[in-house]
Structures are given as C-alpha cells and as structure tokens.
Motif scaffolding. Structure first.
Motif, PDB file in Angstrom:
ATOM      1  N   ARG A 234       0.816  -1.206   0.000  1.00 60.28           N
ATOM      2  CA  ARG A 234       0.000   0.000   0.000  1.00 60.28           C
ATOM      3  C   ARG A 234       0.856   1.264   0.000  1.00 60.28           C
ATOM      4  O   ARG A 234       0.346   2.364  -0.132  1.00 60.28           O
TER       5      ARG A 234
ATOM      6  N   PHE B  42      -9.375  -2.118  11.226  1.00 57.09           N
ATOM      7  CA  PHE B  42      -8.313  -1.157  10.922  1.00 57.09           C
ATOM      8  C   PHE B  42      -8.433   0.020  11.848  1.00 57.09           C
ATOM      9  O   PHE B  42      -9.486   0.641  11.933  1.00 57.09           O
TER      10      PHE B  42
ATOM     11  N   THR C 141      -7.079   3.655  12.527  1.00 56.17           N
ATOM     12  CA  THR C 141      -6.256   4.821  12.185  1.00 56.17           C
ATOM     13  C   THR C 141      -6.486   5.842  13.279  1.00 56.17           C
ATOM     14  O   THR C 141      -7.270   5.597  14.197  1.00 56.17           O
TER      15      THR C 141
ATOM     16  N   THR D 274     -12.234   1.057  11.492  1.00 55.41           N
ATOM     17  CA  THR D 274     -13.055   0.422  10.464  1.00 55.41           C
ATOM     18  C   THR D 274     -13.045  -1.075  10.676  1.00 55.41           C
ATOM     19  O   THR D 274     -11.985  -1.686  10.745  1.00 55.41           O
TER      20      THR D 274
ATOM     21  N   ALA E 133     -13.391  -4.109   8.881  1.00 59.94           N
ATOM     22  CA  ALA E 133     -13.449  -4.540   7.481  1.00 59.94           C
ATOM     23  C   ALA E 133     -14.016  -5.948   7.371  1.00 59.94           C
ATOM     24  O   ALA E 133     -14.678  -6.278   6.389  1.00 59.94           O
TER      25      ALA E 133
ATOM     26  N   PRO F 267     -20.228  -5.261  -2.735  1.00 62.09           N
ATOM     27  CA  PRO F 267     -19.999  -3.860  -3.105  1.00 62.09           C
ATOM     28  C   PRO F 267     -18.597  -3.397  -2.703  1.00 62.09           C
ATOM     29  O   PRO F 267     -17.958  -4.009  -1.859  1.00 62.09           O
ATOM     30  N   SER F 268     -18.197  -2.309  -3.322  1.00 56.95           N
ATOM     31  CA  SER F 268     -16.862  -1.774  -3.048  1.00 56.95           C
ATOM     32  C   SER F 268     -16.732  -1.412  -1.570  1.00 56.95           C
ATOM     33  O   SER F 268     -17.630  -0.827  -0.977  1.00 56.95           O
ATOM     34  N   GLY F 269     -15.615  -1.790  -0.980  1.00 54.37           N
ATOM     35  CA  GLY F 269     -15.357  -1.452   0.416  1.00 54.37           C
ATOM     36  C   GLY F 269     -15.933  -2.444   1.397  1.00 54.37           C
ATOM     37  O   GLY F 269     -15.858  -2.224   2.594  1.00 54.37           O
ATOM     38  N   CYS F 270     -16.481  -3.553   0.926  1.00 52.23           N
ATOM     39  CA  CYS F 270     -17.101  -4.499   1.854  1.00 52.23           C
ATOM     40  C   CYS F 270     -16.090  -5.438   2.488  1.00 52.23           C
ATOM     41  O   CYS F 270     -16.440  -6.217   3.371  1.00 52.23           O
TER      42      CYS F 270
ATOM     43  N   LYS G 281     -13.552  -7.399   0.593  1.00 46.89           N
ATOM     44  CA  LYS G 281     -13.149  -8.536  -0.233  1.00 46.89           C
ATOM     45  C   LYS G 281     -11.619  -8.664  -0.291  1.00 46.89           C
ATOM     46  O   LYS G 281     -11.066  -9.741  -0.047  1.00 46.89           O
ATOM     47  N   SER G 282     -10.999  -7.550  -0.631  1.00 46.08           N
ATOM     48  CA  SER G 282      -9.520  -7.595  -0.721  1.00 46.08           C
ATOM     49  C   SER G 282      -8.918  -7.950   0.625  1.00 46.08           C
ATOM     50  O   SER G 282      -7.942  -8.709   0.708  1.00 46.08           O
ATOM     51  N   THR G 283      -9.496  -7.388   1.684  1.00 52.28           N
ATOM     52  CA  THR G 283      -8.982  -7.658   3.021  1.00 52.28           C
ATOM     53  C   THR G 283      -9.025  -9.155   3.315  1.00 52.28           C
ATOM     54  O   THR G 283      -8.051  -9.740   3.805  1.00 52.28           O
TER      55      THR G 283
ATOM     56  N   GLN H  14      -5.197  -6.758  -7.440  1.00 55.82           N
ATOM     57  CA  GLN H  14      -6.113  -5.827  -8.093  1.00 55.82           C
ATOM     58  C   GLN H  14      -5.326  -4.817  -8.939  1.00 55.82           C
ATOM     59  O   GLN H  14      -5.719  -4.470 -10.034  1.00 55.82           O
TER      60      GLN H  14
ATOM     61  N   GLU I 193      -9.910  -9.346  -8.441  1.00 55.92           N
ATOM     62  CA  GLU I 193     -10.417  -8.699  -9.656  1.00 55.92           C
ATOM     63  C   GLU I 193      -9.466  -8.871 -10.838  1.00 55.92           C
ATOM     64  O   GLU I 193      -8.977  -7.887 -11.396  1.00 55.92           O
TER      65      GLU I 193
ATOM     66  N   HIS J 206     -16.352  -8.245  -9.591  1.00 56.74           N
ATOM     67  CA  HIS J 206     -17.580  -7.437  -9.566  1.00 56.74           C
ATOM     68  C   HIS J 206     -18.555  -7.908 -10.635  1.00 56.74           C
ATOM     69  O   HIS J 206     -19.665  -7.416 -10.729  1.00 56.74           O
TER      70      HIS J 206
END
Ligand code: ATP
Ligand code: MG
Lengths: 764, 234
Positions: free
Chosen positions: A762, B11, B13, B18, B20, B39-42, B44-46, B90, B167, B199
């Motif tokens: 990142r 997460f 900060t 958050t 995740a 949906p975006s931000g749900c 998945k990548s995490t 991604q 993705e 997606h």
C-alpha cells in the motif's frame, strides 16, 4: 508569487524533515570545517606579505644551505648593477635580551645583525626613534615592541640599556612594531653588523644574504652569473637559488634554516580535504534531491497543469537550497565558535580570533551560496514534459540512476580514501613517536637559567644534587633542536659546514651519547672550547686524521678531542647532518636535571633551589621528552587535525550513505511487498538491497587502493624515516565502509521487510 | 483445504476504526473455484489478503490444510506462501525495474530452481498467456490487459495449490476478460484451487460457488447450476 514560492519551499523542507535535517547537519559541518581550513590556508599563504617587497626581495640559497660568506652581498652588488639593494644578516647575534638591572627579566628571541640596506628591503613600522641608527652605531640597537613591552612594560624605551645574551650592553635607539604572526622570521631586535668582524673572514660562512631584484630579471642565467662571481672569488663550487621572501615560509630541506617553515604539501593537503568535504556535502544534497524527485514529479506535473512554468519550479528548488544553506551556515558559525573554545583550536597553527566577525561572515556566505548554487545547477534528471509523455520517462530515469550510481561511487571512494589515509597517518604518527632517536630523553626536566644562577653554576648544581631523587645535572645552550648555531669554515682549504651545540662537560654522558673515538670531556679546564664531532661530520669531510688536531673557533683555535655516534638531534624530518659539541659553559642557558622517583618532590626541590637564587624570575620548566617531541609537535598537531577533519568528512559521507540507502529502500518498499508475496524471505530482501551497495563499494575499493597508495607514498616521502604501508590497512578501511553501509541498509530494510507485506504494497 | 473461523479484521487509524471483516466463516475445498462478490469497500480484498498471509486477522482462526496458520511466525508464513499460494493483485503489482520475463520468474527464484528450469517454465507460461513476444518489455510499455496477464502468469508459474485473484478482469475488456476467465477455469480443471474476487456476475458464473460479502459479513452463498462440486475434505 515570491511569497508562494517561499511558502512551498519551506513546506517542502518541513515536510521532508528527515532529509532536511541530514542536509543541514552535513552542510553545517562542511561549512565550519572548510571555513577553518580556508582561513588556515590564507594564513599560511600570506606569510611575510606585510613586507611590501616580499615578492622582489630574494633570499640567496647556496646549495642546500642559507648561510655563506659575510661579504657576499657587497660583492654581488658591486658586480651586478641589476641588484637594487643587498644586505647581510647574521642570525647568531643573540638569543636573549636581558634587562640591565634585573638579570631575571629576559626576553627570549633571536637578535640579528645587519646593515641599513635592510630597512629599505623589509617593511618596518617604526613606533619610536631612528631605526637606521641601529645599523650605523655599534653601541645601539632597535628592538621589537613585544620585547620592549616585556622588558620595560612600555614601548617608550629610547635611550634604555639592555644586555644581549647577559653580556654586551646596548642602547635602544628605535622600537618597531613586532612582525605579525604570519612572518617567517620575527627578530627580537636588530643591531649593526659592523660589530661582527668575522664577516670579512673568507673562511667563515655563517651569514644570510638578501638581494632586491625586479622579479622578471630572476633567470637561470642570472643565478649562474651569481654563482660564477662567487665561485671565482672564493674558489668554491656553489650553486645559487633565489627564493623570494614570500616563499621562504615554504622552503624545504634547507640547512641552517632560521625561518619558521611549513610544508606546502601539508597546507595543500588541508586545502584538498576542505574541497573534498564541500564536494561530498554538495553531492549528498544533490543525491537527496534526486532521490525524492520521482515523488515530487507528480506535484510538479499538477503545478504545470495549473500554469506553472519550468522557471518557477527551478526557482522553488533554488530557494529550497538557499534556505537549507543559510540555516546550515548559521549552525556552522556556532560550530566554529565551539571549535574555537575547545582544545581542538590549539591544534591549528593560527589564531582564529585574528579573523574577525566580518571576515567570517563573508567567508561563510561565499561558501554557502556557492554550495547552494552548485547543488541547484547540477541536473536533476527531471524534465518538465516527461511527466506528460510517460514513455520517455523510462529512458531518462535510467540515465539518471546511473548518474547517481557514479556519485555514490564517488562518495564511497572519498570515504575509503579518508579512512585508509587516516590509518596510514596514524601509523606514521605512532612510528615517529616511538622511533629510537639514539639519545636518552626519559625523566629529564629542563628549564632556562637565570642570570644570577649562571654566575654561580657550581653551587647551584650542588644544591640541586642534595635531593636524593636527582641523579644528575647538566647544562647546554639549548635542548635538542634543529635551529642550532651553524658554522661554515674553510678547513684545510675545503669549505665545511656543521651545527655547533655548546654544552657543559658531562652533557654527553648525561644523555648517553657514546664517544666512539678519542675521549669524552673531562672536568679539566684544559678541555674548554674543545670539540667532539659526530660520525657524519667525520665521514662527510674525511676528518678521521684530525682527531686531536686544531679547529678554528670564534676566537682562536681548539682541539677536536673525540668522535661521537650519530643520534637524531632534530626532528625526524631531518637527516643527521654534521654537527659537533662545543664545551662552552658560558653559552649554557639551559639546565637539565635527571630524576627518578617522586616528580612533584623533584619539581618542588628544583624550584626552591631556583627561587633561592632568583626569587623574582618565573620558574618555567619542561621535560626533554616533551621538548624533544615539540619538534614533531607542530607536525603531530597537524596529524591530529588531519585525522579530525577526515573524521568529519567521514561523518558527512556517512550522512550521505544513510540518506541514499534510505531513499533506495523507500523506493523499493512496494517491491519488497511484491517479492514477499511471491515467496521472498527477509534475508532475500536484505541481500537484494545490499548487493548493489556492495558492488558499488567493491568498485570504489578497486579505484581507491592505488589512489591512497600513491598519495600516502608521496606524503610519507616528506619524512626521513617512515613506516611501511601494510595491506591490512586497506582491508580494515574497506571492511569499515562496507559495514557502515550494510548496517544502515539493514536498519532501513528490516523495517520495510519485517512488516506485513500488505503494508508495503500500500506504500506509495 | 481452507477454512476460516470467526475471522475479524479491524483497521485502526488515528481518527476512525473500520471493521473490514466481522465474524467471517468460509470454507473452500481442495480443487474448488470460489468467487467472492460484494460492493466496493465491503472487505473482499482484506479477506483475500488474510487468506494469503499477506496480512494478520485481528481475531479468529484460519486453517490451511487443517493447520491453524493465523498465528504463524514470519518464517513459517514465508515458507507456506512459497510455491503454495499464487497472487493476482487488483493493481497488478509488477516491478517496474524488471522486464516481463523477470517478473514472472520471481517466485521460481525463491524456490531455488535452476536457471534452466526457470527459463523453461517461464517460457511455457508466457506462451500460454500469449505474452512470449513481450518477454523483454518492461511493465510500463504494456497495456493494462497485458500487464494483467503477466500478473496471472507470475501467480501460476510456480504451480501453486491455491491461486488468490483480486479482480483479475477488472481492467480488461470483455473479450480479454473472457480469455482470462477461461484460463482460470482451465487451471482449476487441472487441479488448482482458486479464490477470486470479482464485480462481474458473468465472470462469477465460471466458479463453482459465489460467496456474497456485505459490510464485512458473509450474507449468502450460492452454488452455481451444473457445477456441483464434490470434494474429499482433507
Ligand atoms: N490499511 C487500511 N487502513 C484502514 N482502513 C482500511 C485499510 N485497508 C482497508 N481498509 C478499509 O477496509 C474496508 C475494506 O476494504 P477492502 O479493500 O477490503 O474493500 P474491497 O471490498 O476490496 O473494495 P473494492 O471492491 O473497492 O476493492 C474499506 O472500508 C477500507 O476503507
Ligand atoms: Mg479490493
């Protein structure tokens, strides 16, 4: 607009705290060091410049020595119309000026005999009286203001009487301002050479000759003519060298040198260290700037899209550079003050205080502004339009990386050269300190005698010996030194020259100087005035047969009664030249006391004996070992200074390496993440990043080895005795630099490599 | 082969916290092809990153071949990743300084294969991905689709047991997308377990099963018709 530029420049400096700090600290150290060195170089190169004719007054050198016949000046002037002025000096007129009624009030300094041509050739600032009278009237003399102040507490001393070497009484007819500290010779006084009858003695060579000539007339032909005139007159075979007064300070390998001399190579060595340090710090700045350039390109791109011109971006960079340099210069000023108030300032041969605030500020501004401008002028590899047309970027990035590779190699070469040279210089220093000079100098106290003590030397000796801790006492004109009296004589029709060391009868046994042939001095007064020559003199002039034969002295003749072994009576810069001991108690101004056991008790006892006779004179003692080493002391100080400055340079290089490695690592953080995701271990990552640095160091090493070897051989050739350069010095230096770089890499890489790869991925 | 038990990721900060992932329990069998949608931000990548040992869960357990691996040490994680798990990110994550061949070769280097074997294997994968003619090119000189194929080639070159693809078709047009999907299906048919985030419902159809995430939760699981998967649980 300016406001905006200043703001962005400041923001950037603050934002990049870490790099700004490294830059400022590096620059500050570099500025401070180069300021000190530049002033030192100015000091050394300005020697004798207060004499208006420093460039056209020449000292005549005869072969490898400065002394020759007393009538040389007159002879040359008569036969060579191009000589405007010529003067004769004798440097042996006296070593101390003594107050007429207070025998303990003395000023130690050389008194010269000369004639009135001298006042036309040198620049005197006469404070009072008539200088020329000193050269005309045999009973008068001119003295330097420092001597007048010490003896009488004032410079209004016209008409006062002084004693020269406790003997001849002279009347002061003029006071001149003492020559400044950057003078190759600073006489305590002048008197007329008319007193010196031996100047007409054709067998006597102990006089200096100076001539004034237009410098364009100084040709090989002219020197040849001079030599021809002299050789015809004296049936000699000398060669002539003319050395301008302004260059006397850098004279090397000259015998019977009376002047304060420094090796030009040492001064130049310092100068190159200063430039090296400045170059290193500029390269550091440049590397940092380039290193973070890629992340700034995006900002510049956005600025361009919004109407900024290349000019503005350049200006931003220049302002940044200037701000960093100004802050660094301020810090440097503080560092110089710090240096000045520390013991380190004793190592520099000049007094920094002689350079005032204005001069310092001027020098600092000159250094810092040029550093800023040069750092900005170097290309950054950033081309304004590149960000727009991405495909050219690949190429430009590549070439700029290799440019940085070259600079990084340079940094490593610099640090390798510095480390290895420091090791060699240190070894040479140790070698000189522990070199066996052939003379026993341990546990010997020495101090100058007072006038009263000189008169009662025997009773003083027995008083001293009453202490059980004092094993022996002797006297001499001075301790071991290379500024001894030099005699030039024509002996058996051949000219010979040698140093003369007036001593008391037990001097040789006291210092363990062995007599090889003939015998040592005895207490028999018959031995007075006799000579013991060293082996070099015997070998050089084939005087073996002259043992127990007569030699000329100042007055009459005296026997050579012995031949002694060679020993190093001067510094190790000098070869052992012909010299002789001269039994002459009257000239003994120094006492030497050998002690064993409790030193404070010894000093106490000696001081008591001293004060009993001369209660008002300061008892100023030293140790022969120290004084002996004082002949290397100036050299040792310079050694220490060189080591110190090399260390600073190394520190600055280390800052540069730290910054570079940080930049390289940061640029690779994302790559580290990718590689870890693909199975790389922390070890693999560190290996990867360290490999490039290791290769660079290897290349730098290969280049520096012959460089250091050459430079150090050159430098060591200045010494008569020197240590050998060992191969492991190079290994040590190379390993040192590699370790430093590796440690920094490890620290930086570890952080990036040991975290979760997703963090690295990142990272932008 | 893969099982999570109440997996949680928070997460923190300075300003916000958050969540995740919240109590995620999923189960992937050996040889299975699973799609993750949402949906975006749900998260998945995490989820994918944690499964791939690129990140640590805040809480919960993670089993790989029956072994709890969330608590693994750095060295163990590296050893497990090596040769067992292939990633397709991604954002490709190719190394700019390395050319196509070298990028693909990387996992093999860390497996300590000989240069000859590496060359053969990379060559084979490049041909399969139709990028062999670009072997000497650098990532910046490739189109998005080509870069994506290089990234996939790198993920499969070491023949891992598990491929995690975030993705993989996100940057591709429909023709290229379909090509990549066919490739993944082929790999799956050859025995590789695949977990893929997408997606596109159309591309999810290639999988045996779709897991729907919403706001860090598993909301539904759906098994695709005609693709029933029978596996032997290990
Ligand atoms: N390092 C991080 N620090 C803080 N919050 C994070 C971090 N990484 C992810 N998040 C947050 O966690 C949540 C899940 O992120 P994640 O990347 O998993 O989403 P995603 O489902 O992959 O979305 P997309 O489809 O857009 O890729 C998001 O709200 C995101 O803001
Ligand atoms: Mg995502």
């Amino acid at each position: 607009m300016t406001n905006y530029l200043l703001k962005t420049a400041f923001r950037h400096i603050i934002h990049r705290k870490y790099f700004s700090l490294l830059n400022i600290v590096g620059f500050a150290m570099a500025f401070a060091t180069s300021l000190i060195i530049f002033f030192y170089v100015i000091f050394e190169y300005s020697f004798d410049s207060h004499h208006e004719k420093a460039a056209t007054v020449y000292r005549i050198e005869f072969g490898d020595q400065v002394i020759y016949k007393g009538i040389t000046a007159q002879l040359l002037k008569d036969k060579m119309p191009e000589i405007k002025n010529a003067t004769t000096l004798s440097p042996y007129a006296g070593q101390v000026i003594v107050h007429p009624t207070q025998p303990d009030n003395i000023y130690a300094g050389r008194v010269f005999q000369s004639d009135s041509a001298l006042s036309k050739m040198l620049t005197f600032d006469v404070l009072m009286g008539d200088l020329d009278a000193a050269f005309i009237d045999k009973s008068k003399m001119a003295i330097a203001s420092d001597a007048a102040l010490q003896l009488f507490g004032s410079t209004s001393v016209i008409g006062e009487k002084v004693l020269i070497n406790y003997g001849r009484e002279m009347e002061i007819c003029a006071v001149y301002k003492s020559f400044p500290s950057n003078s190759s010779f600073s006489p305590a006084g002048f008197m007329s050479i008319k007193q010196n009858q031996s100047r007409f003695d054709r067998s006597e060579s102990s006089f200096l000759t100076f001539v004034e000539l237009d410098s364009h007339l100084v040709t090989e032909r002219l020197k040849q003519r001079m030599a021809e005139i002299l050789n015809a007159e004296f049936d000699d075979e000398v060669t002539i060298h003319l050395r301008a007064l302004k260059d006397v300070h850098f004279a090397e390998k000259i015998n019977y040198e009376y002047a304060k001399v420094t090796k030009r190579s040492t001064v130049d060595l310092f100068l190159s260290i200063a430039f090296l340090i400045l170059i290193i710090s500029v390269i550091n700045y440049y590397n940092f700037k380039c290193g973070i350039m890629p992340t700034r390109e995006k900002n510049f791109f956005v600025q361009e899209v919004n109407g900024a011109k290349l000019k503005h971006i350049r200006l931003t960079l220049l302002i940044e550079g200037l701000i960093v340099c100004v802050v660094a210069a301020a810090l440097a000023y503080l560092l110089v003050e710090l240096f000045n108030s520390s013991q380190l300032s004793d190592l520099v041969p000049y007094d920094l205080k002689e350079f005032g605030l204005g001069q310092r500020l001027l020098m600092l501004s000159a250094i810092s502004i040029s550093a800023a401008v040069i750092s900005v002028l170097l290309p950054t590899g950033f081309k304004f339009t590149d960000t727009l047309v991405g495909k050219y970027r690949q190429a430009s990035t590549k070439s700029f990386i290799s440019m940085r590779g070259i600079l990084m190699t340079f940094q490593f070469i610099a640090s390798l050269v510095l480390i290895i040279s420091s090791i060699v210089i240190y070894q040479q220093k140790q070698f000189l300190l522990h070199y066996d000079t052939g003379i026993a100098t341990n546990n010997i106290l020495s101090f100058p005698l007072s006038g009263k003590i000189k008169k009662n030397l025997d009773s003083f000796t027995s008083e001293l010996k009453k202490s059980a801790h004092i094993t022996d006492v002797t006297y001499a004109a001075h301790g071991p030194s290379n500024t001894m009296m030099g005699w030039g004589r024509t002996i058996d029709g051949e000219s010979a020259s040698f140093y003369v060391w007036p001593v008391a009868e037990n001097f040789l046994s006291f210092f363990d100087v062995k007599v090889l042939k003939g015998r040592d001095y005895s207490t028999n007064t018959m031995d007075n005035n006799t000579f013991i020559f060293n082996q070099t003199a015997i070998d050089k002039y084939n005087w073996e047969h002259k043992l127990n034969k007569q030699f000329p002295t100042f007055s009459g003749e005296a026997d050579m009664i012995g031949i002694c072994e060679n020993f190093n009576y001067a510094s190790l810069h000098h070869t052992v030249d012909p010299m002789c001991f001269w039994l002459n108690r009257g000239r003994c101004n120094m006492a030497f006391v050998k002690f064993s056991g409790n030193l404070p008790l010894v000093i106490d006892h000696v001081e008591n004996c001293f004060k009993d006779v001369s209660p008002n004179q300061m008892f100023d003692y030293g140790f022969v070992d120290d004084t002996y080493q004082a002949y290397y002391k100036s050299e040792m100080n310079l050694f220490k200074l060189i080591s110190f400055f090399s260390f600073i340079a190394l520190l600055i290089t280390a800052i540069g390496i730290t910054g570079l490695v940080t930049i390289i690592t940061q640029r690779h953080i994302k790559e580290i993440g990718i590689r870890k995701a693909n199975g790389a271990r922390i070890y693999d990552i560190i290996k990867l990043l360290n490999r490039k640095i290791t290769y660079t160091i290897i290349i730098a090493f290969v280049i520096s080895v012959p460089l250091v070897w050459y430079l150090m051989e050159l430098w060591m050739n200045n010494f008569i005795v020197h240590t050998a350069i060992q191969w492991y010095y190079f290994l040590l230096g190379g390993m040192g630099v590699w370790l430093l770089a590796t440690l920094v890499t490890l620290r930086q890489t570890w952080k990036a490599a040991s975290q979760n790869p997703i963090k690295a991925l990142r990272y932008e | 082969m893969l099982r999570t038990n109440n997996l949680q990721k928070v997460f923190r900060t300075e300003e916000v916290e958050t969540t995740a992932l919240n109590n995620v329990n999923i189960h992937v069998q050996k040889g299975e092809f699973v799609a993750i949608m949402g949906p975006s931000g749900c998260g998945k990548s995490t989820l994918l990153n944690i499964i791939g040992l690129l990140d640590n869960p805040t809480d919960g357990e993670l089993f790989f071949d029956g072994q709890e691996i969330a608590s693994f040490k750095e060295r163990q994680r590296t050893n497990l990743r090596k040769g067992n798990i292939g990633f397709v990110f991604q954002s490709f994550n190719l190394i700019d300084e390395l050319n196509v061949f070298e990028n693909i070769e990387m996992p093999l280097v860390y497996l300590k294969l000989s240069a000859k074997e590496r060359r053969e294997r990379v060559q084979k994968v490049m041909e399969r991905m139709q990028i062999a003619h670009r072997a000497k090119h650098f990532p910046q000189q490739l189109s998005g689709g080509q870069q994506q194929r290089v990234a996939i080639a790198r993920a499969v070159v070491a023949s891992p047991k598990l491929i995690l693809a975030d993705e993989p078709t996100g940057n591709l047009d429909s023709r290229n997308g379909a090509e990549v999907m066919n490739l993944l299906r082929q790999l799956n048919e050859e025995g590789t377990t695949i977990v893929m985030v997408t997606h596109s419902a159309e591309h999810a159809e290639y999988a045996h099963r779709t897991i729907n995430l919403f706001d860090g939760h598993v909301v539904t699981e759906q098994i695709h018709q005609n693709k029933s998967f029978e596996a032997v649980e290990l």
